[in-house]
Design an enzyme around this catalytic site. Sequence first.
Site, PDB file in Angstrom:
ATOM      1  N   GLU A  35       0.835  -1.215   0.000  1.00 44.63           N
ATOM      2  CA  GLU A  35       0.000   0.000   0.000  1.00 44.63           C
ATOM      3  C   GLU A  35       0.860   1.252   0.000  1.00 44.63           C
ATOM      4  O   GLU A  35       1.853   1.339   0.736  1.00 44.63           O
ATOM      5  CB  GLU A  35      -0.886  -0.020   1.256  1.00 44.63           C
ATOM      6  CG  GLU A  35      -2.292   0.416   0.992  1.00 44.63           C
ATOM      7  CD  GLU A  35      -3.041  -0.514   0.051  1.00 44.63           C
ATOM      8  OE1 GLU A  35      -3.227  -0.134  -1.123  1.00 44.63           O
ATOM      9  OE2 GLU A  35      -3.436  -1.607   0.476  1.00 44.63           O
ATOM     10  N   HIS A  36       0.469   2.213  -0.816  1.00 45.44           N
ATOM     11  CA  HIS A  36       1.155   3.504  -0.932  1.00 45.44           C
ATOM     12  C   HIS A  36       2.603   3.346  -1.389  1.00 45.44           C
ATOM     13  O   HIS A  36       3.468   4.146  -1.019  1.00 45.44           O
ATOM     14  CB  HIS A  36       1.095   4.274   0.396  1.00 45.44           C
ATOM     15  CG  HIS A  36      -0.240   4.908   0.649  1.00 45.44           C
ATOM     16  ND1 HIS A  36      -0.641   6.070   0.030  1.00 45.44           N
ATOM     17  CD2 HIS A  36      -1.275   4.528   1.430  1.00 45.44           C
ATOM     18  CE1 HIS A  36      -1.868   6.386   0.438  1.00 45.44           C
ATOM     19  NE2 HIS A  36      -2.267   5.458   1.283  1.00 45.44           N
ATOM     20  N   ASP A 175      -6.102  -0.926 -10.294  1.00 49.42           N
ATOM     21  CA  ASP A 175      -7.471  -1.455 -10.246  1.00 49.42           C
ATOM     22  C   ASP A 175      -7.864  -2.076 -11.584  1.00 49.42           C
ATOM     23  O   ASP A 175      -8.309  -3.221 -11.655  1.00 49.42           O
ATOM     24  CB  ASP A 175      -8.458  -0.344  -9.886  1.00 49.42           C
ATOM     25  CG  ASP A 175      -8.211   0.199  -8.486  1.00 49.42           C
ATOM     26  OD1 ASP A 175      -7.341  -0.339  -7.780  1.00 49.42           O
ATOM     27  OD2 ASP A 175      -8.902   1.166  -8.107  1.00 49.42           O
ATOM     28  N   TYR A 225      -2.706  12.271   0.762  1.00 51.95           N
ATOM     29  CA  TYR A 225      -2.000  11.634  -0.349  1.00 51.95           C
ATOM     30  C   TYR A 225      -0.947  12.582  -0.918  1.00 51.95           C
ATOM     31  O   TYR A 225       0.213  12.210  -1.110  1.00 51.95           O
ATOM     32  CB  TYR A 225      -3.020  11.256  -1.424  1.00 51.95           C
ATOM     33  CG  TYR A 225      -2.452  10.645  -2.680  1.00 51.95           C
ATOM     34  CD1 TYR A 225      -2.202   9.276  -2.756  1.00 51.95           C
ATOM     35  CD2 TYR A 225      -2.182  11.429  -3.799  1.00 51.95           C
ATOM     36  CE1 TYR A 225      -1.688   8.702  -3.924  1.00 51.95           C
ATOM     37  CE2 TYR A 225      -1.672  10.861  -4.961  1.00 51.95           C
ATOM     38  CZ  TYR A 225      -1.429   9.504  -5.016  1.00 51.95           C
ATOM     39  OH  TYR A 225      -0.916   8.947  -6.162  1.00 51.95           O
TER      40      TYR A 225
END
Length: 393
Positions: A35-36, A175, A225
């Site tokens: 993640e990230h 995605d 973000y």
Amino acid sequence: MNVTDLQQKFIEKYGESGADIRVFHAPGRVNLIGEHIDYNGGYVLPAALEFGTTLLIRERTDNELQLASTNMDYEGTLDRASIGQEKTGEWTDYPIGVMVQLQGKGVQVTRGYDFLYHGEIPNGAGLSSSASLEVLTGYAIQSMEGIADIDTVELALLSQKAENEFVGVNCGIMDQFAVANGAKDHAILLMCDTLEYEKVPFRTGAYKLIIGNTNKRRGLVDSAYNERRSQCEQALAILKEQLPALNYLAQLKPEQFDTLQDQIKDEKVRQRAQHVVEENARVLASVEALQNNDLQMFGQLMNASHESLRDLYEVSCSELDVMVEEAQRIPGTLGARMTGAGFGGCTVSLVHENDVERFVSEVGAAYEARTGLTGDFYVCGVGEGVNELKEAK
């Protein structure tokens, strides 16, 4: 709702016709770990879910495109000659944006079609309902227009471009890539920059994935973000002075970072970089664990990922933390973590099938007692990427 019920709904809506109703399906997706780190040159490990979006589509004898959904009241009608001429701000912008991109690639919509979409992915849960809708539309139209060999990597890219340019959402590629290229009982190790990827066996056996939706509205995602990206760029600039060939933080191994981290004086900036380096190493360790069918180790890495996102990257929130804590209390839970951008959204847990009922009951009750919010839980396995449901004819 099964395919037979959907076919009945389609006929009720659009009437009988001599043309075949064809049925296509695209999954939702969950990021298992990583993640990230996509924007820091690292690997992600998403998987396609068993549930997603189904499309029933049929040729028309005129040039009209009619778009309807079992989930939304809004319906779109347009002439194929006017594809992309106007945006409505409605859900139909997603499939129409894909048609715009297809035409830009030389795939023309040469006739009218009736579309009926049915989504099983909760909107806003962070399981990629929009990517599922986009990839599904692009695959179905290419199939209807006679393209036999559909490039699913190209399909993911044009779906992302549709969301970026037509819908106006600046999403990454993960995605759409997972939705287009997923495989049953496999995760996808993906380098987002180069689109190099590898399908990794994810044989969960007696274990199920449980997605937990906190139903916490995300308020800080965009500003946080941007701040995290800026901090990572600061860390990279400092470390580049020592390692001029360093292009991304995730290129560093943890032991290299350990020797260099004192160069970063700002503690927060140092912590952000530490998360990136260690999370990328966790993804690679996860792949090794899955290749060895070591689900225990994979679960431990999931737990460590959550701790890092909570403590070093600081993108979790109390609701996510509570749901993860309660998940980890269930004896059959191997691992649990937040998944997605953070500050709300979902958790993902790997849970023994014998403990699934207890998990949903006890985690749900404890979560509500501690947060005042009601969580939703989705029990699933890892499914196929986008495909046509041939047996539905």
